[in-house]
Scaffold this motif. Structure first.
Motif, PDB file in Angstrom:
ATOM      1  N   UNK A 148      -7.756  49.951   0.864  1.00 23.30           N
ATOM      2  CA  UNK A 148      -6.254  49.888   0.050  1.00 23.30           C
ATOM      3  C   UNK A 148      -5.495  50.521   0.609  1.00 23.30           C
ATOM      4  N   UNK A 149      -5.544  52.349   0.757  1.00 21.50           N
ATOM      5  CA  UNK A 149      -3.854  53.147   0.278  1.00 21.50           C
ATOM      6  C   UNK A 149      -3.250  52.313   1.673  1.00 21.50           C
ATOM      7  N   UNK A 150      -4.002  51.777   2.690  1.00 17.92           N
ATOM      8  CA  UNK A 150      -3.139  51.557   4.012  1.00 17.92           C
ATOM      9  C   UNK A 150      -2.887  50.110   3.945  1.00 17.92           C
ATOM     10  N   UNK A 151      -2.943  49.928   2.957  1.00 14.48           N
ATOM     11  CA  UNK A 151      -1.546  48.683   2.221  1.00 14.48           C
ATOM     12  C   UNK A 151      -0.212  49.422   1.539  1.00 14.48           C
ATOM     13  N   UNK A 152       1.146  48.719   1.435  1.00 20.84           N
ATOM     14  CA  UNK A 152       2.109  49.114   1.613  1.00 20.84           C
ATOM     15  C   UNK A 152       2.619  48.040   0.144  1.00 20.84           C
ATOM     16  N   UNK A 153       2.598  48.787  -0.749  1.00 16.72           N
ATOM     17  CA  UNK A 153       3.473  47.688  -2.023  1.00 16.72           C
ATOM     18  C   UNK A 153       2.026  46.728  -2.471  1.00 16.72           C
ATOM     19  N   UNK A 154       1.235  47.280  -2.244  1.00 12.91           N
ATOM     20  CA  UNK A 154       0.010  46.513  -3.066  1.00 12.91           C
ATOM     21  C   UNK A 154      -0.385  45.958  -4.817  1.00 12.91           C
ATOM     22  N   UNK A 155      -0.197  44.466  -4.833  1.00 14.32           N
ATOM     23  CA  UNK A 155      -0.346  43.992  -5.784  1.00 14.32           C
ATOM     24  C   UNK A 155      -1.565  43.708  -5.648  1.00 14.32           C
ATOM     25  N   UNK A 156      -2.661  44.232  -7.061  1.00 13.22           N
ATOM     26  CA  UNK A 156      -3.478  43.526  -6.808  1.00 13.22           C
ATOM     27  C   UNK A 156      -4.201  42.524  -7.847  1.00 13.22           C
ATOM     28  N   UNK A 157      -5.038  41.720  -8.286  1.00 13.26           N
ATOM     29  CA  UNK A 157      -5.515  40.800  -8.401  1.00 13.26           C
ATOM     30  C   UNK A 157      -5.203  40.455 -10.007  1.00 13.26           C
ATOM     31  N   UNK A 158      -5.528  41.253 -10.739  1.00 13.73           N
ATOM     32  CA  UNK A 158      -6.011  41.004 -11.836  1.00 13.73           C
ATOM     33  C   UNK A 158      -3.878  40.890 -12.298  1.00 13.73           C
ATOM     34  N   UNK A 159      -3.158  41.089 -11.519  1.00 14.13           N
ATOM     35  CA  UNK A 159      -2.129  40.055 -11.846  1.00 14.13           C
ATOM     36  C   UNK A 159      -1.833  38.520 -11.165  1.00 14.13           C
ATOM     37  N   UNK A 160      -2.432  38.343 -10.910  1.00 14.46           N
ATOM     38  CA  UNK A 160      -2.383  37.277 -10.113  1.00 14.46           C
ATOM     39  C   UNK A 160      -1.859  36.323 -11.547  1.00 14.46           C
ATOM     40  N   UNK A 161      -0.957  34.887 -11.430  1.00 18.22           N
ATOM     41  CA  UNK A 161      -1.181  34.058 -12.506  1.00 18.22           C
ATOM     42  C   UNK A 161      -2.691  33.187 -12.795  1.00 18.22           C
ATOM     43  N   UNK A 162      -3.287  32.941 -13.874  1.00 20.05           N
ATOM     44  CA  UNK A 162      -4.540  32.491 -14.373  1.00 20.05           C
ATOM     45  C   UNK A 162      -4.587  30.583 -13.625  1.00 20.05           C
ATOM     46  N   UNK A 163      -3.557  30.488 -13.507  1.00 19.75           N
ATOM     47  CA  UNK A 163      -3.782  29.290 -13.041  1.00 19.75           C
ATOM     48  C   UNK A 163      -4.572  29.593 -11.999  1.00 19.75           C
ATOM     49  N   UNK A 164      -4.103  30.645 -10.750  1.00 16.72           N
ATOM     50  CA  UNK A 164      -4.947  30.256  -9.720  1.00 16.72           C
ATOM     51  C   UNK A 164      -6.530  29.786  -9.909  1.00 16.72           C
ATOM     52  N   UNK A 165      -6.887  30.916 -11.542  1.00 17.84           N
ATOM     53  CA  UNK A 165      -8.482  30.964 -11.494  1.00 17.84           C
ATOM     54  C   UNK A 165      -9.104  29.534 -12.292  1.00 17.84           C
ATOM     55  N   UNK A 166      -8.023  28.939 -12.285  1.00 20.61           N
ATOM     56  CA  UNK A 166      -8.540  27.173 -13.071  1.00 20.61           C
ATOM     57  C   UNK A 166      -8.784  26.206 -10.896  1.00 20.61           C
ATOM     58  N   UNK A 167      -7.747  26.919 -10.665  1.00 15.43           N
ATOM     59  CA  UNK A 167      -8.079  25.791  -9.379  1.00 15.43           C
ATOM     60  C   UNK A 167      -7.349  24.646 -10.184  1.00 15.43           C
ATOM     61  N   UNK A 168      -6.060  24.496 -10.275  1.00 11.69           N
ATOM     62  CA  UNK A 168      -5.591  23.568 -11.567  1.00 11.69           C
ATOM     63  C   UNK A 168      -4.862  22.413  -9.805  1.00 11.69           C
ATOM     64  N   UNK A 222       3.678  23.571   0.857  1.00 15.63           N
ATOM     65  CA  UNK A 222       3.640  24.301  -0.223  1.00 15.63           C
ATOM     66  C   UNK A 222       2.850  25.754  -0.352  1.00 15.63           C
ATOM     67  N   UNK A 223       3.082  27.224  -0.353  1.00 15.13           N
ATOM     68  CA  UNK A 223       2.355  27.527  -0.696  1.00 15.13           C
ATOM     69  C   UNK A 223       2.717  28.568  -1.796  1.00 15.13           C
ATOM     70  N   UNK A 224       1.488  28.368  -3.096  1.00 15.05           N
ATOM     71  CA  UNK A 224       1.897  28.925  -3.982  1.00 15.05           C
ATOM     72  C   UNK A 224       1.502  31.123  -3.498  1.00 15.05           C
ATOM     73  N   UNK A 225       0.130  30.746  -3.216  1.00 15.71           N
ATOM     74  CA  UNK A 225       0.021  32.004  -3.441  1.00 15.71           C
ATOM     75  C   UNK A 225      -1.698  32.397  -2.375  1.00 15.71           C
TER      76      UNK A 225
END
Length: 284
Positions: A148-168, A222-225
């Motif tokens: 992960x140190x090789x990936x600049x400006x990496x955004x962790x999955x903990x910041x992903x919107x809850x709607x993604x987890x719901x598969x809605x 359309x691609x959200x995440x």
């Protein structure tokens, strides 16, 4: 009651009298038990009048036991169906669905099929060896160094919107790479409808992988995440985000379950092209 009713099972008389007392005093199903579905099912089945009666329920229960149709779970045809289904590479869920359509009188749920395979193994049978993930070895945390140190400006999955987890909604993708004999397959899977986008590359440099992802996602309106793992080949994720207007997140190291849709789909792909299969002859 909270400690006694954790999952649905037939209640004993003392629990029924507790239920009667609490229900008649106006307690809600959520207040009565940790699993309100148990209470709901009990009340619906055993309230012939306006109020639930524990004593009457015992009579109804005994009557049902005498008249219920006893379904014989074991049938001589089961072994043949399981043998043929596993030999053709069928998932246990799919074998269960086919049984419901073709021979509903002896159909088994996939959980019962798993139990039958375990019983078959304990009896010396070999059904378990035909399972798609039999004998798979999993890496443990610390065996490899996360990149992960090789990936600049990496955004962790903990910041992903809850709607993604719901598969809605459609448009939330998971991505990864399959490799074999120096050739690579870039895979993207939609979390909701399981749409698989896949393309072959000869190298897995960050530039080539990002261009391949952009080409695949240009087919989607359309691609959200997009959720990726921590491989260095995804270092140019910002280029993908700019092209697709999608937010990109990275799973934590050694947690493939955070990209379970993609991992499961790769397993299905591997059933078609097992490890050791050359991807180079593939087209498209």
């Amino acid at each position: 009651m909270h400690k006694q009713i954790r999952q649905y099972r037939q209640l004993i008389p003392s629990q029924r009298y507790q239920l009667q007392a609490l229900h008649n005093k106006g307690f809600t199903q959520y207040q009565i038990a940790a699993h309100p579905s148990t209470v709901s099912r009990e009340l619906k089945r055993n309230t012939p009048g306006e109020q639930y009666c524990a004593e009457s329920e015992e009579t109804l229960k005994d009557k049902r036991k005498k008249t219920v149709f006893k379904f014989r779970k074991h049938d001589a045809r089961h072994e043949h169906i399981l043998s043929e289904g596993l030999l053709m590479g069928g998932l246990l869920e799919n074998i269960g669905y086919r049984m419901q359509l073709e021979c509903p009188e002896i159909a088994l749920s996939h959980t019962t099929i798993y139990r039958r395979i375990r019983e078959n193994r304990e009896a010396g049978g070999l059904f378990y060896q035909r399972l798609p993930r039999f004998g798979k070895t999993h890496w443990k945390g610390g065996k490899r160094k996360a990149s992960q140190c090789l990936i600049p400006n990496r955004v962790d999955i903990s910041q992903r919107p809850v709607i993604v987890e719901k598969r809605a909604r459609i448009g939330n993708f998971e991505g990864d790479i399959l490799s074999d004999q120096g050739t690579y397959l870039v895979t993207l899977v939609d979390r909701k409808n399981r749409l698989l986008l896949m393309a072959k590359t000869q190298v897995k440099t960050a530039e080539v992988v990002s261009n391949t992802i952009n080409t695949l996602l240009n087919r989607i309106s359309r691609v959200h995440t997009i959720t990726l793992d921590n491989g260095g080949e995804f270092a140019q994720h910002e280029k993908v985000s700019q092209s697709t207007k999608a937010q990109i997140y990275f799973a934590r190291p050694y947690t493939s379950y955070q990209r379970e849709t993609n991992e499961n789909t790769k397993g299905l792909v591997r059933r078609q092209w097992p490890k050791g299969t050359a991807f180079s002859p593939l087209t498209g």
